[in-house]
Write a protein that holds these residues in place. Structure first.
Motif, mmCIF file in Angstrom:
data_model
loop_
_atom_site.group_PDB
_atom_site.id
_atom_site.type_symbol
_atom_site.label_atom_id
_atom_site.label_comp_id
_atom_site.label_asym_id
_atom_site.label_seq_id
_atom_site.Cartn_x
_atom_site.Cartn_y
_atom_site.Cartn_z
ATOM 1 N N PHE A 105 0.819 -1.211 0.000
ATOM 2 C CA PHE A 105 0.000 0.000 0.000
ATOM 3 C C PHE A 105 0.855 1.264 0.000
ATOM 4 O O PHE A 105 0.494 2.256 -0.628
ATOM 5 C CB PHE A 105 -0.975 -0.006 1.185
ATOM 6 N N ASP A 106 1.990 1.248 0.692
ATOM 7 C CA ASP A 106 2.870 2.417 0.669
ATOM 8 C C ASP A 106 3.377 2.676 -0.751
ATOM 9 O O ASP A 106 3.417 3.821 -1.204
ATOM 10 C CB ASP A 106 4.046 2.241 1.628
ATOM 11 N N LYS A 107 3.734 1.615 -1.460
ATOM 12 C CA LYS A 107 4.183 1.750 -2.850
ATOM 13 C C LYS A 107 3.027 2.243 -3.725
ATOM 14 O O LYS A 107 3.208 3.081 -4.601
ATOM 15 C CB LYS A 107 4.711 0.412 -3.365
ATOM 16 N N TYR A 108 1.843 1.733 -3.462
ATOM 17 C CA TYR A 108 0.642 2.163 -4.181
ATOM 18 C C TYR A 108 0.442 3.673 -4.020
ATOM 19 O O TYR A 108 0.186 4.376 -4.995
ATOM 20 C CB TYR A 108 -0.570 1.386 -3.653
ATOM 21 N N LEU A 109 0.599 4.173 -2.793
ATOM 22 C CA LEU A 109 0.428 5.606 -2.541
ATOM 23 C C LEU A 109 1.519 6.429 -3.226
ATOM 24 O O LEU A 109 1.245 7.524 -3.726
ATOM 25 C CB LEU A 109 0.401 5.890 -1.039
ATOM 26 N N GLU A 110 2.741 5.915 -3.265
ATOM 27 C CA GLU A 110 3.823 6.620 -3.977
ATOM 28 C C GLU A 110 3.507 6.707 -5.467
ATOM 29 O O GLU A 110 3.702 7.748 -6.090
ATOM 30 C CB GLU A 110 5.166 5.911 -3.759
ATOM 31 N N GLN A 111 3.001 5.616 -6.033
ATOM 32 C CA GLN A 111 2.626 5.619 -7.451
ATOM 33 C C GLN A 111 1.456 6.568 -7.686
ATOM 34 O O GLN A 111 1.406 7.252 -8.709
ATOM 35 C CB GLN A 111 2.290 4.201 -7.920
ATOM 36 N N LEU A 112 0.523 6.612 -6.745
ATOM 37 C CA LEU A 112 -0.616 7.520 -6.855
ATOM 38 C C LEU A 112 -0.137 8.971 -6.841
ATOM 39 O O LEU A 112 -0.615 9.795 -7.620
ATOM 40 C CB LEU A 112 -1.612 7.273 -5.725
ATOM 41 N N LYS A 113 0.818 9.275 -5.975
ATOM 42 C CA LYS A 113 1.367 10.623 -5.912
ATOM 43 C C LYS A 113 1.947 11.016 -7.271
ATOM 44 O O LYS A 113 1.673 12.107 -7.777
ATOM 45 C CB LYS A 113 2.453 10.677 -4.835
ATOM 46 N N ASP A 114 2.727 10.114 -7.871
ATOM 47 C CA ASP A 114 3.299 10.371 -9.197
ATOM 48 C C ASP A 114 2.205 10.563 -10.244
ATOM 49 O O ASP A 114 2.292 11.452 -11.096
ATOM 50 C CB ASP A 114 4.221 9.228 -9.623
ATOM 51 N N GLU A 115 1.160 9.740 -10.184
ATOM 52 C CA GLU A 115 0.061 9.824 -11.146
ATOM 53 C C GLU A 115 -0.697 11.146 -11.004
ATOM 54 O O GLU A 115 -1.072 11.765 -11.994
ATOM 55 C CB GLU A 115 -0.897 8.645 -10.966
ATOM 56 N N LEU A 116 -0.908 11.600 -9.774
ATOM 57 C CA LEU A 116 -1.605 12.873 -9.560
ATOM 58 C C LEU A 116 -0.802 14.039 -10.127
ATOM 59 O O LEU A 116 -1.373 14.968 -10.708
ATOM 60 C CB LEU A 116 -1.874 13.082 -8.069
ATOM 61 N N ILE A 117 0.519 13.989 -9.987
ATOM 62 C CA ILE A 117 1.373 15.033 -10.563
ATOM 63 C C ILE A 117 1.253 15.016 -12.078
ATOM 64 O O ILE A 117 1.080 16.066 -12.713
ATOM 65 C CB ILE A 117 2.839 14.851 -10.106
ATOM 66 N N LYS A 118 1.308 13.825 -12.676
ATOM 67 C CA LYS A 118 1.182 13.703 -14.137
ATOM 68 C C LYS A 118 -0.167 14.230 -14.613
ATOM 69 O O LYS A 118 -0.244 14.909 -15.635
ATOM 70 C CB LYS A 118 1.352 12.245 -14.574
#
Length: 128
Positions: A105-118
């Protein structure tokens, strides 16, 4: 896809997959779309806005107090004064739990952060 039409990221991904693009990058099963929808709703619709409002009106310390209250509210679910599960929520929890086995889930949230920036960068490019 035609350049004169705007497609949602989901449709773009489906189009790319239909052409065989992106398949090599899939390293693990993706979390059920309903988890993504729920988190995006939380961030971009009502709940995220309420959190920002509390911070902006009452300050960061009050936001910390709200997080403590939220932890209290969900700590003893289905008891008086706490969160009560709906049948829909119980069903959604089962679906997401089964679909997300093995997900960090922590990795999922990091990927989500990147996706929101994109997503924000793409919106700016399109003038939205």
């Amino acid at each position: 896809m035609q350049n004169d039409k705007k497609y949602s990221p989901e449709w773009r991904a489906l189009y790319d997959l239909s052409k065989g693009n992106g398949l090599s990058e899939l390293k693990e099963a993706q979390t059920d779309a309903s988890l993504n929808k729920k988190i995006n709703w939380f961030l971009k619709n009502g709940a995220g806005g309420v959190v920002v409002m509390i911070r902006d009106v009452f300050g960061k310390d009050s936001l910390e107090s709200f997080y403590k209250f939220l932890n209290y509210y969900i700590s003893l679910s289905d008891t008086n004064g706490h969160y009560h599960y709906s049948d829909t929520m119980k069903k959604d929890i089962n679906i997401i739990e089964n679909a997300s086995q093995g997900i960090d889930f922590d990795k999922y949230l990091e990927q989500l952060k990147d996706e929101l920036i994109k997503q924000d960068i793409e919106k700016k490019k399109r003038g939205i």
